[in-house]
Design a protein around this motif. Structure first.
Motif, PDB file in Angstrom:
ATOM      1  N   MET A  40      -3.409 -78.604 -29.004  1.00 15.25           N
ATOM      2  CA  MET A  40      -3.475 -79.949 -28.412  1.00 15.25           C
ATOM      3  C   MET A  40      -4.290 -80.855 -29.323  1.00 15.25           C
ATOM      4  O   MET A  40      -5.458 -80.588 -29.604  1.00 15.25           O
ATOM      5  CB  MET A  40      -4.112 -79.895 -27.029  1.00 15.25           C
ATOM      6  CG  MET A  40      -4.230 -81.253 -26.353  1.00 15.25           C
ATOM      7  SD  MET A  40      -4.995 -81.150 -24.728  1.00 15.25           S
ATOM      8  CE  MET A  40      -3.738 -80.285 -23.820  1.00 15.25           C
ATOM      9  N   ALA A  41      -3.659 -81.904 -29.825  1.00 18.38           N
ATOM     10  CA  ALA A  41      -4.322 -82.823 -30.746  1.00 18.38           C
ATOM     11  C   ALA A  41      -4.986 -83.953 -29.965  1.00 18.38           C
ATOM     12  O   ALA A  41      -4.332 -84.691 -29.230  1.00 18.38           O
ATOM     13  CB  ALA A  41      -3.313 -83.387 -31.733  1.00 18.38           C
ATOM     14  N   LEU A  42      -6.317 -84.076 -30.127  1.00 14.72           N
ATOM     15  CA  LEU A  42      -7.075 -85.152 -29.489  1.00 14.72           C
ATOM     16  C   LEU A  42      -7.384 -86.229 -30.511  1.00 14.72           C
ATOM     17  O   LEU A  42      -7.742 -85.933 -31.658  1.00 14.72           O
ATOM     18  CB  LEU A  42      -8.378 -84.623 -28.899  1.00 14.72           C
ATOM     19  CG  LEU A  42      -8.272 -83.686 -27.692  1.00 14.72           C
ATOM     20  CD1 LEU A  42      -9.646 -83.236 -27.270  1.00 14.72           C
ATOM     21  CD2 LEU A  42      -7.561 -84.373 -26.543  1.00 14.72           C
ATOM     22  N   THR A  43      -7.255 -87.481 -30.097  1.00 22.65           N
ATOM     23  CA  THR A  43      -7.556 -88.616 -30.980  1.00 22.65           C
ATOM     24  C   THR A  43      -8.447 -89.592 -30.226  1.00 22.65           C
ATOM     25  O   THR A  43      -8.096 -90.055 -29.136  1.00 22.65           O
ATOM     26  CB  THR A  43      -6.267 -89.336 -31.425  1.00 22.65           C
ATOM     27  OG1 THR A  43      -5.365 -88.394 -32.004  1.00 22.65           O
ATOM     28  CG2 THR A  43      -6.592 -90.426 -32.426  1.00 22.65           C
ATOM     29  N   LEU A  44      -9.609 -89.886 -30.815  1.00 20.86           N
ATOM     30  CA  LEU A  44     -10.548 -90.845 -30.229  1.00 20.86           C
ATOM     31  C   LEU A  44     -10.505 -92.128 -31.047  1.00 20.86           C
ATOM     32  O   LEU A  44     -10.716 -92.098 -32.264  1.00 20.86           O
ATOM     33  CB  LEU A  44     -11.959 -90.265 -30.216  1.00 20.86           C
ATOM     34  CG  LEU A  44     -13.044 -91.150 -29.599  1.00 20.86           C
ATOM     35  CD1 LEU A  44     -12.836 -91.290 -28.093  1.00 20.86           C
ATOM     36  CD2 LEU A  44     -14.433 -90.576 -29.891  1.00 20.86           C
ATOM     37  N   GLU A  45     -10.250 -93.258 -30.387  1.00 18.24           N
ATOM     38  CA  GLU A  45     -10.112 -94.538 -31.082  1.00 18.24           C
ATOM     39  C   GLU A  45     -10.963 -95.616 -30.410  1.00 18.24           C
ATOM     40  O   GLU A  45     -11.142 -95.608 -29.192  1.00 18.24           O
ATOM     41  CB  GLU A  45      -8.648 -94.985 -31.104  1.00 18.24           C
ATOM     42  CG  GLU A  45      -7.723 -94.036 -31.846  1.00 18.24           C
ATOM     43  CD  GLU A  45      -6.276 -94.490 -31.804  1.00 18.24           C
ATOM     44  OE1 GLU A  45      -5.527 -94.159 -32.738  1.00 18.24           O
ATOM     45  OE2 GLU A  45      -5.891 -95.166 -30.817  1.00 18.24           O
ATOM     46  N   VAL A  46     -11.452 -96.537 -31.249  1.00 16.16           N
ATOM     47  CA  VAL A  46     -12.271 -97.656 -30.782  1.00 16.16           C
ATOM     48  C   VAL A  46     -11.668 -98.955 -31.309  1.00 16.16           C
ATOM     49  O   VAL A  46     -11.250 -99.031 -32.476  1.00 16.16           O
ATOM     50  CB  VAL A  46     -13.737 -97.509 -31.254  1.00 16.16           C
ATOM     51  CG1 VAL A  46     -14.537 -98.741 -30.881  1.00 16.16           C
ATOM     52  CG2 VAL A  46     -14.376 -96.274 -30.653  1.00 16.16           C
ATOM     53  N   TRP A  47     -11.636 -99.978 -30.458  1.00 20.82           N
ATOM     54  CA  TRP A  47     -11.101-101.281 -30.840  1.00 20.82           C
ATOM     55  C   TRP A  47     -12.188-102.098 -31.522  1.00 20.82           C
ATOM     56  O   TRP A  47     -13.267-102.324 -30.958  1.00 20.82           O
ATOM     57  CB  TRP A  47     -10.581-102.000 -29.605  1.00 20.82           C
ATOM     58  CG  TRP A  47      -9.958-103.341 -29.881  1.00 20.82           C
ATOM     59  CD1 TRP A  47     -10.494-104.563 -29.613  1.00 20.82           C
ATOM     60  CD2 TRP A  47      -8.671-103.589 -30.464  1.00 20.82           C
ATOM     61  NE1 TRP A  47      -9.631-105.563 -29.995  1.00 20.82           N
ATOM     62  CE2 TRP A  47      -8.497-104.991 -30.519  1.00 20.82           C
ATOM     63  CE3 TRP A  47      -7.653-102.770 -30.938  1.00 20.82           C
ATOM     64  CZ2 TRP A  47      -7.351-105.580 -31.035  1.00 20.82           C
ATOM     65  CZ3 TRP A  47      -6.513-103.358 -31.459  1.00 20.82           C
ATOM     66  CH2 TRP A  47      -6.369-104.748 -31.495  1.00 20.82           C
ATOM     67  N   ASP A  48     -11.927-102.551 -32.761  1.00 23.59           N
ATOM     68  CA  ASP A  48     -12.934-103.308 -33.511  1.00 23.59           C
ATOM     69  C   ASP A  48     -12.711-104.818 -33.449  1.00 23.59           C
ATOM     70  O   ASP A  48     -13.370-105.583 -34.161  1.00 23.59           O
ATOM     71  CB  ASP A  48     -12.967-102.846 -34.968  1.00 23.59           C
ATOM     72  CG  ASP A  48     -11.683-103.186 -35.727  1.00 23.59           C
ATOM     73  OD1 ASP A  48     -10.741-103.729 -35.118  1.00 23.59           O
ATOM     74  OD2 ASP A  48     -11.632-102.909 -36.946  1.00 23.59           O
TER      75      ASP A  48
END
Length: 364
Positions: free
Chosen positions: A1-9
């Motif tokens: 299971m691939a987890l991706t954490l992203e933040v809006w800049d």
């Protein structure tokens, strides 16, 4: 299971997966979904939008609410953060409202949801109706929404895409079964003080209006409402309180491999059948309330079942009274007459019991 954490800049979604060393996602007792994490040699800021993907699908999106940055000795720079789903935005809205008798719980949720743009309320159920007018002055919209959800025993959740859910909090059909074959370690606890399996409602003149129990019914909770006379309404309230007491009473924590968790295909709020005789659970249905991910060891820690009673819950009960009394079916004319007669009788008794100070003029 691939987890991706992203933040809006402000312009783009920036990938922070490579610097993330810990993640934990759970449903709080208030209904807010929470994402806790820690970054190394990287940071996020309070107020930034954040989201988590599993195999390319967004499973959490919200706002960074707290940040803890630290650098100790020769250790690398670390940034711990806590984020909540978009429901947290309603914490900044202070509202003044007057909802009339008969207003549906779902109508109140939809009205307050309109304070934020772009919220989908197609999954908001009607629920029960107000039994009396409800005047709200200088209250945060989020607190009102939480009060409505708790008083009706409904889920209040904001899912990705700003989709608001207001649904009955009930154990549904099991989405998966968990047994010893996939469990690395397990911890189960019960609070017998709060784990009540029987609720008794006593109404006007000491009459028992409802007696609802599960299993042996050997742990009763007695609620006395001198103004309640309707047996159906008492039974409805008793069922809500019984469900709340079960939430408070038990908690199960399980650790398993990432691959086993992926095969289960479960998410927060899903019901699972737990078959772990070693801790006394034999085919018991419990709800998944927390998911913690250990990226180093590729382990998942799951939390099922109940929650601890928060101080704010206890104060709500002591100050505000019975949490289940605000919503329900409207009182019938006989019940209104009975309640009025009871109130007049109490007034008469109070006046009859009044004491008067007598001044006596007597020589010293």
């Amino acid at each position: 299971m691939a987890l991706t954490l992203e933040v809006w800049d402000g312009w783009n979604w920036v990938d922070k997966t490579g610097s993330c060393v810990g993640l934990r996602r759970l449903i709080r007792s208030s209904g807010l979904e929470e994402l806790d994490g820690e970054l190394v040699k990287d940071a996020v800021s309070v107020g930034q939008e954040i989201r988590l993907k599993e195999d390319g699908q967004v499973v959490f999106e919200g706002i960074v609410y707290e940040v803890d940055r630290r650098h100790r000795g020769r250790d690398v720079e670390r940034c711990g953060f806590k984020a909540y789903d978009y429901l947290i935005k309603y914490d900044r809205h202070v509202v003044y409202r007057l909802y009339q008798t008969g207003t549906k719980a779902g109508e109140i949720i939809e009205d307050l949801a309109s304070l934020e743009e772009g919220v989908d309320v197609s999954n908001v159920d009607d629920g029960d109706s107000l039994l009396s007018p409800w005047e709200i002055e200088n209250e945060k919209a989020l607190e009102v929404m939480k009060s409505v959800a708790r008083g009706t025993n409904y889920w209040l959740r904001m899912k990705p895409g700003k989709i608001l859910y207001f649904k009955p909090k009930q154990v549904g059909s099991a989405a998966a079964t968990i047994d010893d074959s996939i469990v690395l370690d397990v911890e189960y606890s019960e609070d017998r003080w709060r784990l009540k399996n029987r609720v008794i409602y006593v109404g006007a003149d000491g009459e028992i209006l409802a007696d609802i129990s599960e299993e042996s019914g050997d742990l009763p909770a007695v609620v006395h409402d001198p103004f309640l006379t309707d047996k159906e309404e008492a039974e409805r309230r008793a069922k809500i309180r019984l469900a709340l007491n079960k939430e408070y009473g038990r908690s199960l924590r399980i650790t398993m491999h990432q691959s086993d968790f992926k095969d289960l295909r479960i998410d927060l709020g899903d019901t699972c059948t737990i078959n772990l005789p070693s801790v006394g659970l034999d085919n018991v249905d419990m709800v998944l309330l927390g998911i913690e991910y250990d990226p180093k060891n590729l382990h998942y820690r799951l939390e099922f079942g109940g929650r601890k009673e928060l101080l704010e819950d206890w104060l709500d009960e002591k100050i505000g009274g019975d949490v289940a009394r605000r919503f329900g079916k409207a009182m019938t004319l006989p019940e209104q007459t009975s309640t009025l007669a009871y109130n007049l009788d109490k007034i008469a008794r109070t006046q009859a019991d009044q004491k008067h100070v007598l001044y006596v003029n007597k020589p010293p």
